[in-house]
Design an enzyme around this catalytic site. Structure first.
Site, PDB file in Angstrom:
ATOM      1  N   TRP A 129      51.314 -42.719 -30.567  1.00  0.00           N
ATOM      2  CA  TRP A 129      50.335 -43.740 -30.934  1.00  0.00           C
ATOM      3  C   TRP A 129      50.454 -44.131 -32.393  1.00  0.00           C
ATOM      4  O   TRP A 129      50.306 -45.301 -32.747  1.00  0.00           O
ATOM      5  CB  TRP A 129      48.913 -43.308 -30.567  1.00  0.00           C
ATOM      6  CG  TRP A 129      48.722 -43.337 -29.084  1.00  0.00           C
ATOM      7  CD1 TRP A 129      48.532 -42.271 -28.250  1.00  0.00           C
ATOM      8  CD2 TRP A 129      48.771 -44.504 -28.230  1.00  0.00           C
ATOM      9  NE1 TRP A 129      48.451 -42.699 -26.943  1.00  0.00           N
ATOM     10  CE2 TRP A 129      48.589 -44.053 -26.900  1.00  0.00           C
ATOM     11  CE3 TRP A 129      48.948 -45.857 -28.451  1.00  0.00           C
ATOM     12  CZ2 TRP A 129      48.583 -44.927 -25.802  1.00  0.00           C
ATOM     13  CZ3 TRP A 129      48.937 -46.739 -27.366  1.00  0.00           C
ATOM     14  CH2 TRP A 129      48.750 -46.261 -26.063  1.00  0.00           C
ATOM     15  N   ASP A 132      42.621 -43.935 -36.204  1.00  0.00           N
ATOM     16  CA  ASP A 132      42.578 -44.242 -34.775  1.00  0.00           C
ATOM     17  C   ASP A 132      42.018 -43.001 -34.086  1.00  0.00           C
ATOM     18  O   ASP A 132      42.703 -41.988 -33.955  1.00  0.00           O
ATOM     19  CB  ASP A 132      43.999 -44.556 -34.277  1.00  0.00           C
ATOM     20  CG  ASP A 132      44.052 -44.751 -32.760  1.00  0.00           C
ATOM     21  OD1 ASP A 132      43.008 -44.631 -32.086  1.00  0.00           O
ATOM     22  OD2 ASP A 132      45.155 -45.042 -32.253  1.00  0.00           O
ATOM     23  N   LYS A 141      38.857 -43.237 -23.197  1.00  0.00           N
ATOM     24  CA  LYS A 141      39.092 -41.806 -23.261  1.00  0.00           C
ATOM     25  C   LYS A 141      37.755 -41.068 -23.297  1.00  0.00           C
ATOM     26  O   LYS A 141      37.459 -40.262 -22.433  1.00  0.00           O
ATOM     27  CB  LYS A 141      39.939 -41.440 -24.487  1.00  0.00           C
ATOM     28  CG  LYS A 141      41.450 -41.705 -24.412  1.00  0.00           C
ATOM     29  CD  LYS A 141      41.862 -43.055 -23.966  1.00  0.00           C
ATOM     30  CE  LYS A 141      43.345 -43.265 -23.836  1.00  0.00           C
ATOM     31  NZ  LYS A 141      43.999 -43.890 -24.976  1.00  0.00           N
TER      32      LYS A 141
HETATM   33  C1  LIG Z   1      44.922 -44.897 -25.462  1.00  0.00           C
HETATM   34  C2  LIG Z   1      45.177 -44.951 -26.927  1.00  0.00           C
HETATM   35  C3  LIG Z   1      45.437 -46.167 -27.593  1.00  0.00           C
HETATM   36  C4  LIG Z   1      45.563 -47.496 -26.870  1.00  0.00           C
HETATM   37  O1  LIG Z   1      44.405 -47.927 -26.313  1.00  0.00           O
HETATM   38  P1  LIG Z   1      44.363 -49.330 -25.530  1.00  0.00           P
HETATM   39  O2  LIG Z   1      42.960 -49.412 -25.111  1.00  0.00           O
HETATM   40  O3  LIG Z   1      45.328 -49.209 -24.387  1.00  0.00           O
HETATM   41  O4  LIG Z   1      44.776 -50.392 -26.463  1.00  0.00           O
HETATM   42  C5  LIG Z   1      45.613 -46.134 -28.965  1.00  0.00           C
HETATM   43  N1  LIG Z   1      45.554 -44.977 -29.653  1.00  0.00           N
HETATM   44  C6  LIG Z   1      45.328 -43.798 -29.038  1.00  0.00           C
HETATM   45  C7  LIG Z   1      45.255 -42.545 -29.851  1.00  0.00           C
HETATM   46  C8  LIG Z   1      45.125 -43.751 -27.663  1.00  0.00           C
HETATM   47  O5  LIG Z   1      44.892 -42.572 -27.056  1.00  0.00           O
END
Ligand SMILES: *Cc1c(COP(=O)(O)O)cnc(C)c1O
Length: 360
Positions: free
Chosen positions: A102, A172, A196
């Site tokens: 990511w 993030d 998540k």
């Molecule tokens: C799932 C995830 C993303 C991407 O999320 P989207 O909703 O598909 O854009 C970005 N960063 C992390 C750490 C993730 O687990």
């Protein structure tokens, strides 16, 4: 009805109580005669839902008054662009830490907008650790420093907020938001996709310090400018109303379950017992350095990978699903976000122990 224990990395399990509440309110929200999905986002009913969700997440995360809480669309991936577009503010450099898949995606997107200084990377050890902060190469002339607080695929997690001097910190937190206490005042921006730890996909929660709003790069599309969303209370266009409502139900559920502190204590117990079971066995292994292990996503391999398919089919029979590891890592991955009950982890450990006893 039979519900499984869903170990998916995302979209991931949602608390049963949240789904039941949404079900009970589906046709008629609070006596108004319609579903939340059918309401005007400008009407008083939806406004009350939206305001409560914001107030609850502010309370849960102890968000200081000089931060905006935005409910945006396009998931975390859109934030990979919005962060540089809004935070560069005339500078041409941002620092990024690369701890896995990511981080890499965030870096790739940032490079469209500026020079990226790679402050640290764990690529050399195949993303099985968090590089020690005192080894980071931080350019104090950069606009900000970005890191991924939990790498969903590799299963590595920051245990503390890194100290990066005067730089604005951007994280993030898609896969560990609301799973542990964080001091929001240490950040310029925190963002997370919904699917998540907060419910549905497609929506993102962005917490941004007010002084970072209002200087988007010239030529940015209106939808990419934090100011438009902040000024309109996240209703610059029609927001993802139903997803916003569901997120609000998840925030309520966290409050009813001891807040972030209560959820964190449960997450610590869940992760500790699963790692203990893996470490106690010669058959299962987790590749991540002890001080970098994630509480949310726990990858593990079987000593004999020829047994992977059998493991997955026996797990499924036992009601334990979506345990297949990410294609880039192989083996298994158990994602045990806030919504995974402790009983789900206990059931997985029992199944693993029995599998090892009979098949290894
Ligand atoms: C799932 C995830 C993303 C991407 O999320 P989207 O909703 O598909 O854009 C970005 N960063 C992390 C750490 C993730 O687990």
């Amino acid at each position: 009805m039979s519900r499984v224990y869903n170990f998916s990395a995302g979209p991931a399990a949602v608390p049963l109580e949240v789904l039941q509440k949404a079900q009970s309110e589906m046709l008629d929200w609070n006596g108004c005669g319609m579903s939340v999905m059918e309401m005007s986002h400008r009407g008083k009913d939806f406004i009350s839902i939206a305001e409560k969700a914001e107030a609850d997440v502010r309370e849960l995360m102890n968000v200081p008054a000089n931060y905006k809480v935005l409910f945006l669309q396009g998931g975390a991936t859109t934030q990979f662009s919005m962060v540089p577009m809004n935070l560069l503010q005339g500078k041409n450099k941002a620092c990024y830490v690369n701890t896995g898949a990511w981080s890499k995606k965030a870096i790739k997107e940032a490079k469209i907008h500026c020079n990226v200084q790679l402050s640290a990377s764990s690529e050399d050890d195949n993303f099985t650790s968090i590089p020690a902060v005192d080894s980071w190469d931080i350019g104090q002339d950069a606009a900000y420093l970005h890191y991924t607080s939990n790498e969903t695929i590799g299963g590595v997690e920051f245990q503390d907020v890194p100290d990066v001097g005067g730089l604005d910190l951007v994280a993030d937190m898609s896969s560990n938001i609301l799973s542990r206490a964080v001091d929001v005042s240490k950040f310029g921006v925190i963002y997370a996709g919904g699917q998540k730890n907060m419910g549905p996909s497609g929506i993102a929660l962005t917490i941004v310090r007010e002084d970072l709003i209002g200087n988007a790069k010239a030529g940015s599309p209106s939808m990419m400018d934090y100011k438009n969303h902040a000024d309109a209370g996240s209703m610059f266009n029609t927001p993802a109303t139903y997803s916003w409502y569901l997120m609000g139900l998840v925030f309520e559920w966290i409050k009813e379950n001891g807040g972030v502190a209560g959820i964190e204590a449960r997450n610590v117990r869940k992760a500790e017992k699963l790692y203990a079971a893996i470490d106690a066995s010669d058959f299962y292994a987790n590749p991540v350095q002890l001080n970098s292990r994630s509480r949310m996503n726990i990858p593990f391999t079987l000593a004999n990978s020829e047994l992977d398919a059998l493991f997955l089919s026996e797990a499924t029979e036992a009601g334990l699903v979506t345990l297949k590891g990410h294609r880039s890592v192989g083996g298994m991955r158990a994602s045990i976000y806030n919504a995974m009950p402790e009983e789900g982890v206990d059931a997985l450990i029992s199944m693993m122990t029995e599998f090892e006893r009979t098949k290894a």
